[in-house]
Design a protein around this motif. Structure first.
Motif, PDB file in Angstrom:
ATOM      1  N   LEU A   1       0.798  -1.304  -0.055  1.00  0.00           N
ATOM      2  CA  LEU A   1       0.057  -0.080  -0.134  1.00  0.00           C
ATOM      3  C   LEU A   1       0.896   1.326   0.011  1.00  0.00           C
ATOM      4  CD1 LEU A   1      -2.503   1.383   0.050  1.00  0.00           C
ATOM      5  CD2 LEU A   1      -2.474   1.321   2.821  1.00  0.00           C
ATOM      6  N   GLN A   2       0.671   2.099  -0.972  1.00  0.00           N
ATOM      7  CA  GLN A   2       1.665   3.273  -1.076  1.00  0.00           C
ATOM      8  C   GLN A   2       0.788   4.440  -0.494  1.00  0.00           C
ATOM      9  OE1 GLN A   2       4.515   3.977  -3.371  1.00  0.00           O
ATOM     10  NE2 GLN A   2       4.505   5.560  -1.663  1.00  0.00           N
TER      11      GLN A   2
ATOM     12  N   TRP B   1       5.684   8.974  10.608  1.00  0.00           N
ATOM     13  CA  TRP B   1       4.672   8.003  10.661  1.00  0.00           C
ATOM     14  C   TRP B   1       4.703   7.142  11.850  1.00  0.00           C
ATOM     15  CZ3 TRP B   1       0.455   7.997   7.152  1.00  0.00           C
ATOM     16  CH2 TRP B   1       0.693   8.847   5.739  1.00  0.00           C
ATOM     17  N   GLU B   2       3.451   7.094  12.708  1.00  0.00           N
ATOM     18  CA  GLU B   2       3.612   6.428  13.851  1.00  0.00           C
ATOM     19  C   GLU B   2       2.177   5.381  13.719  1.00  0.00           C
ATOM     20  OE1 GLU B   2       3.007   9.222  16.860  1.00  0.00           O
ATOM     21  OE2 GLU B   2       5.012   9.897  16.574  1.00  0.00           O
TER      22      GLU B   2
ATOM     23  N   ASN C   1       7.968   0.686   5.422  1.00  0.00           N
ATOM     24  CA  ASN C   1       9.556   0.582   4.825  1.00  0.00           C
ATOM     25  C   ASN C   1      10.432   1.819   5.345  1.00  0.00           C
ATOM     26  OD1 ASN C   1       8.407   2.623   3.101  1.00  0.00           O
ATOM     27  ND2 ASN C   1       9.473   2.016   1.592  1.00  0.00           N
ATOM     28  N   ASP C   2       9.780   3.031   5.465  1.00  0.00           N
ATOM     29  CA  ASP C   2      10.591   4.256   6.130  1.00  0.00           C
ATOM     30  C   ASP C   2       9.789   5.110   6.664  1.00  0.00           C
ATOM     31  OD1 ASP C   2      12.247   6.696   6.528  1.00  0.00           O
ATOM     32  OD2 ASP C   2      13.376   6.295   4.652  1.00  0.00           O
TER      33      ASP C   2
ATOM     34  N   VAL D   1       5.842   2.988   1.916  1.00  0.00           N
ATOM     35  CA  VAL D   1       5.023   1.815   1.299  1.00  0.00           C
ATOM     36  C   VAL D   1       4.531   1.032   2.957  1.00  0.00           C
ATOM     37  CG1 VAL D   1       4.970  -0.292   0.089  1.00  0.00           C
ATOM     38  CG2 VAL D   1       5.951   1.630  -0.861  1.00  0.00           C
ATOM     39  N   ALA D   2       3.460   0.485   2.699  1.00  0.00           N
ATOM     40  CA  ALA D   2       3.177  -0.372   3.968  1.00  0.00           C
ATOM     41  C   ALA D   2       2.485  -1.900   3.612  1.00  0.00           C
ATOM     42  CB  ALA D   2       1.849   0.356   4.672  1.00  0.00           C
ATOM     43  N   ILE D   3       3.264  -2.677   4.280  1.00  0.00           N
ATOM     44  CA  ILE D   3       2.561  -4.318   4.061  1.00  0.00           C
ATOM     45  C   ILE D   3       2.090  -4.681   5.333  1.00  0.00           C
ATOM     46  CG2 ILE D   3       3.110  -6.525   3.212  1.00  0.00           C
ATOM     47  CD1 ILE D   3       5.202  -5.370   1.299  1.00  0.00           C
TER      48      ILE D   3
END
Length: 647
Positions: free
Chosen positions: A494-495, A509-510, A516-517, A524-526
């Motif tokens: 997910l971008q 981001w929390e 990824n960063d 990008v979230a997985i």
């Protein structure tokens, strides 16, 4: 005195004398000519195909000079009027005249005519405008040998003389120089030098003189008068001021000799002198001077009524008393006058420097006190002088600062007087959003983020304004936006798309779960399960803003489709839609009734069926659907089933 009272109460008391004198007039009238008053004659009424002549019974001797003055009126019909009149010298007699374009002159020979022609006859080579010409021997064609001077307009720049007005018409003959001069309204218009006796009248100096006029297919009322114009003038140096002796000089025009005058000076004073004695009016004001004249034929003029203003003296004043360097040193005249019109101004700034405009710019360049003197003169010649001391003051100098702030916090403004010896009377802040403040220093909370063009003004105790200072400030509103809540398939990348306003920003981001960063605006979230993220943005000024988004995680890829919906517009379950975690690309989404009729088709996951078919509500019942797409791994993926539409 009884004679004066009679004249100024009513000219009618003289009519008996005038009527008796009319029978003694030395004129012979022919054709349509009639006598209108003692000294005035109608040559033609406003009617077609007429001729009228008025001849003096007594010949004149051209070996003697003459200066004849007449009033002429060519009527009111421009364009459709005709034909004109002429002053004529001839030896043939006193019963001559001709209609139409001849103006009563054509065919009379020997003769000399000063012709005023108001109609364009092409066969006479007339110009298109009303014109004046000097011609001889009855030849009215301007291309003939009889054309001695002209044609020209009667008045310079005025093509129409059929203007309902009376015009002064002067014929002046100098027997010594053989010069004939023609003037209209005191403008010399034509002049010739010719021996009229020898070149035209074959050595006979004795000629008849008079006026002729005519009409043809067009017409006009055409008249002349042996001039009897009352008029007065003032000497060029005369001033008309309260308490000043006023001298009225007779300037009347008359064909004959003026034998009597009656003056009414407008304040009850009367006189029969050539010019009344110098007169002092009782007070400033507006007066009406009346003058009536009588000539040697016994004719009496109309009453001249002319306004005379006796002016009061100006009360000199000007402002302001303090002028500020750094701005135009504008001085404004504030002089008043009870009677009269202000016309001239003379400023004395000292040191030989003067000015003559009404509201000048003072010439001073250094602070100090200066004596200024002003002399004002009215149109009537009345002058007064006044003066006062004017202060030239320094312009204060100010500086200002403004501090940027985060949205919701206070912007701090400060003003400073850089010229402490010039106390500031008033500070004025324009905060750039319509709000103002009169504090020297202030803190202000803006209602919205953005850039504001604040400005500081200040005025000294002497009323001098400082040069304004621009103080631009910014209210930093980051407007952090983490993105819309969304759904995703388990293990599908997910971008994230975090947004904020401004430059040089830092991001966080929390929590860091699945990212990824965390320091990027678009990591990008997985994910394996549902997750809520907080997006935090910080500006270089230390301003901070945050936003959250929720991600729902499905086991996928999969199509989630409801088994029924109620399209009744109650805001609940009104649409039939597909939810497709892990399927980013949809090939189609279709709905059929049980007979195979296609009721709905879409290629986007955002499209929904509202329960209509061809714009009308579909019937309650069970419908078949099918959906197909490509999952995030590139595999073809489809499902089918039924849905119940309930109303």
């Amino acid at each position: 005195m009884k004679r004066l009272i009679c004249l100024f109460s009513s000219i009618l008391c003289l009519h008996g004398i005038v009527n008796a004198q009319q029978n003694l007039q030395p004129y012979i009238l022919n054709g349509s000519a009639t006598q209108r008053t003692c000294n005035c004659y109608v040559l033609t009424p406003d009617a077609q195909q007429l001729s009228g002549t008025v001849w003096n019974k007594n010949k004149i001797d051209l070996s003697q000079s003459f200066n004849y003055v007449f009033d002429v009126n060519l009527g009111c019909k421009d364009g459709s009027g005709a034909d004109g009149i002429g002053f004529i010298l001839q030896t043939k007699g006193t019963n001559l005249g001709a209609i139409g374009q001849g103006l009563g002159f054509k065919g009379i020979s020997p003769s000399l005519g000063v012709l005023i022609d108001t109609y364009q006859n092409n066969n006479e080579n007339d110009p298109p405008y009303d014109h004046l010409a000097i011609q001889m021997n009855g030849l009215s064609d301007h291309s003939s040998s009889g054309n001695l001077a002209g044609p020209i307009t009667l008045l310079d720049g005025q093509e129409n003389i059929e203007d309902c007005n009376w015009h002064l018409f002067r014929i002046k003959w100098d027997a010594v120089t053989h010069q004939l001069e023609v003037s209209v309204d005191n403008q010399v218009r034509l002049s010739i030098q010719k021996d009229l006796v020898m070149d035209i009248f074959n050595g006979d100096p004795m000629v008849f003189w008079g006026f002729g006029g005519s009409t043809g297919g067009s017409s006009n009322l055409q008249q002349f008068c042996a001039a009897l114009r009352p008029e007065f003038r003032f000497d060029s140096q005369q001033i008309l001021c309260d308490g000043t002796a006023v001298q009225l000089n007779d300037n009347s025009s008359s064909f004959g000799v003026i034998t009597r005058r009656w003056w009414d000076l407008g304040d009850g004073t009367t006189s029969t002198a050539l010019q009344p004695p110098a007169h002092i009016y009782p007070k400033a004001g507006h007066y009406e001077v009346k003058l009536v004249i009588e000539d040697n034929s016994g004719c009496i003029s109309d009453t001249l009524k002319a306004p005379v203003t006796i002016g009061s003296y100006p009360v000199v004043d000007f402002e302001p008393p303090i002028l500020c360097l750094g701005t135009p040193l504008q001085v404004n005249d504030a002089t008043t006058i009870a009677v009269g019109t202000l016309e001239k101004w003379n400023w004395d700034w000292g040191g030989g420097i003067t000015s003559n405009v009404k509201d000048p710019i003072a010439p001073y360049t250094t602070p100090g006190f200066y004596n200024v003197q002003l002399t004002v003169t009215s149109k009537e010649g009345c002058s007064s002088t006044g003066g006062t001391q004017v202060q030239i003051a320094e312009q204060p100098v100010i500086s200002a600062t403004g501090k940027n702030a985060c949205f919701g916090e206070l912007n701090v403004f400060t003003g400073t007087n850089e010229t402490p010896h010039l106390p500031i009377h008033k500070w004025y802040w324009d905060l750039g959003n319509g709000d103002n403040s009169t504090q020297e220093n202030l803190s202000y909370r803006y209602a919205a983020g953005g850039k504001y063009a604040a400005r500081l003004h200040a005025v000294s105790d002497l009323g001098c304004a400082a040069k304004p200072i621009d103080v631009p400030v910014e209210v930093v509103d980051l407007k952090a936006h983490a993105g819309r809540d969304t759904l995703i398939a388990r293990d599908q990348p997910l971008q994230l798309e975090g947004l904020a306003a401004g430059t040089g920003l830092t991001y966080a981001w929390e929590p860091a779960t699945g990212l990824n960063d965390t320091r990027l605006s678009n990591p990008v979230a997985i994910l394996q399960k549902d997750q809520t993220f907080r997006f935090v943005v910080t500006s270089p000024e230390g301003c901070m803003d945050d936003d959250t988004m929720h991600v729902k995680v499905y086991a996928g890829p999969e199509f989630y489709v409801p088994t029924g919906f109620t399209p009744n517009n109650d805001g609940m379950n009104d649409y039939f839609r597909v939810i497709a975690p892990g399927v980013p690309k949809l090939d189609f989404f279709k709905v059929w009734d049980r007979w195979g009729n296609e009721f709905f088709s879409a290629t986007s996951l955002t499209d929904v069926w509202d329960g209509t078919f061809k714009g009308k509500p579909a019937d309650t019942g069970t419908y078949v659907w099918m959906v197909q797409g490509v999952d995030y791994k590139g595999r073809l993926f489809s499902r089918q089933g039924t849905v119940t539409l309930i109303r």
